[in-house]
Design a protein around this motif. Structure first.
Motif: not given
Ligand SMILES: CC(C)(COP(=O)(O)OP(=O)(O)OC[C@H]1O[C@@H](n2cnc3c(N)ncnc32)[C@H](O)[C@@H]1OP(=O)(O)O)[C@@H](O)C(=O)NCCC(=O)NCCS
Length: 197
Positions: A97, A111, A113, A125, A129-130, A133, A147, A156, A163
């Motif tokens: 990430a 962002v 990943y 993922a 990401v959470q 972030s 993103l 994706s 998220t």
């Protein structure tokens, strides 16, 4: 002439601290890359799906090691920041990430990943990401995270939706991949946006 707007985040905010290790629910961590991860990175980039959505291919473990060295150095220049997503118990790499295109004065970053093929479909993922972030908004003070992904990359897009990165539109013919130009979906989260469970 004086600036009318002060920096959202002061330059030096990242460089003067160590890149942190961030807990990720589900017994994972985001941690800085290590030289010992070169074989995992090389293996990841043999995956045709990762190859499809990335411009570069690692042709050897030593090339992957060179990438890792550049990812580790990136922290100091505050432009990009890369974490391994690793199993908290075994330390095995399950993905990556990153925050890219960081502009601290403007409070923004992008962002990015990927996950190892065997780790996919388990929400790795989205959870990474959470966690990333939350740290970027709450600890660093960034204001907006973008993103982007090829419209053809449905997995994706699912990560973005899960998220809370709201869809903002389609950038036409915005990125050249090996198979030609791709339209890109733009998603973003703003500090204070509600987190998606
Ligand atoms: C996109 C990617 C990071 C998703 O990671 P992940 O940890 O598998 O995320 P999730 O578990 O939330 O799965 C996301 C979607 O992948 C698809 N998926 C599910 N199981 C899968 C599997 N075993 N293999 C591949 N894709 C799968 C599903 O569409 C899923 O959405 P859903 O949960 O609504 O069904 C991963 O597929 C990947 O690394 N792809 C290649 C690199 C890439 O595309 N990076 C992003 C560039 S913008």
């Amino acid at each position: 002439m004086p600036f009318k707007i002060s920096d959202v985040v002061a330059p030096g905010t990242l460089a003067r601290r160590e890149q942190p290790v961030l807990p990720v629910p589900g017994a994972l961590v985001l941690r800085p890359w290590k030289a010992a991860d070169a074989s995992a990175v090389y293996e990841a980039f043999q995956d045709p799906v990762i190859q499809r959505w990335h411009a570069r291919v690692a042709e050897s473990e030593s090339e992957a090691l060179g990438w890792i060295e550049s990812w580790r150095k990136a922290w100091a220049d505050e432009r990009d920041a890369y974490w391994a997503i690793a199993d908290a118990a075994t330390d095995a790499v399950v993905g990556r990430a990153a925050l890219r295109q960081i502009t601290l004065p403007e409070g923004q970053a992008e962002v990015a990943y990927w996950t190892m093929p065997l780790a996919r479909g388990r929400g790795v993922a989205p959870r990474a990401v959470q966690a990333l972030s939350r740290w970027a908004f709450d600890e660093v003070g960034l204001h907006r995270l973008e993103l982007t992904h090829a419209t053809a990359n449905e997995a994706s897009c699912r990560v973005a939706s899960k998220t809370g990165f709201a869809a903002e539109g389609t950038k036409r013919s915005a990125l050249l991949h090996a198979d030609g130009w791709h339209d890109m979906h733009l998603h973003a989260r703003i500090a204070g946006d509600a987190e998606v469970a």
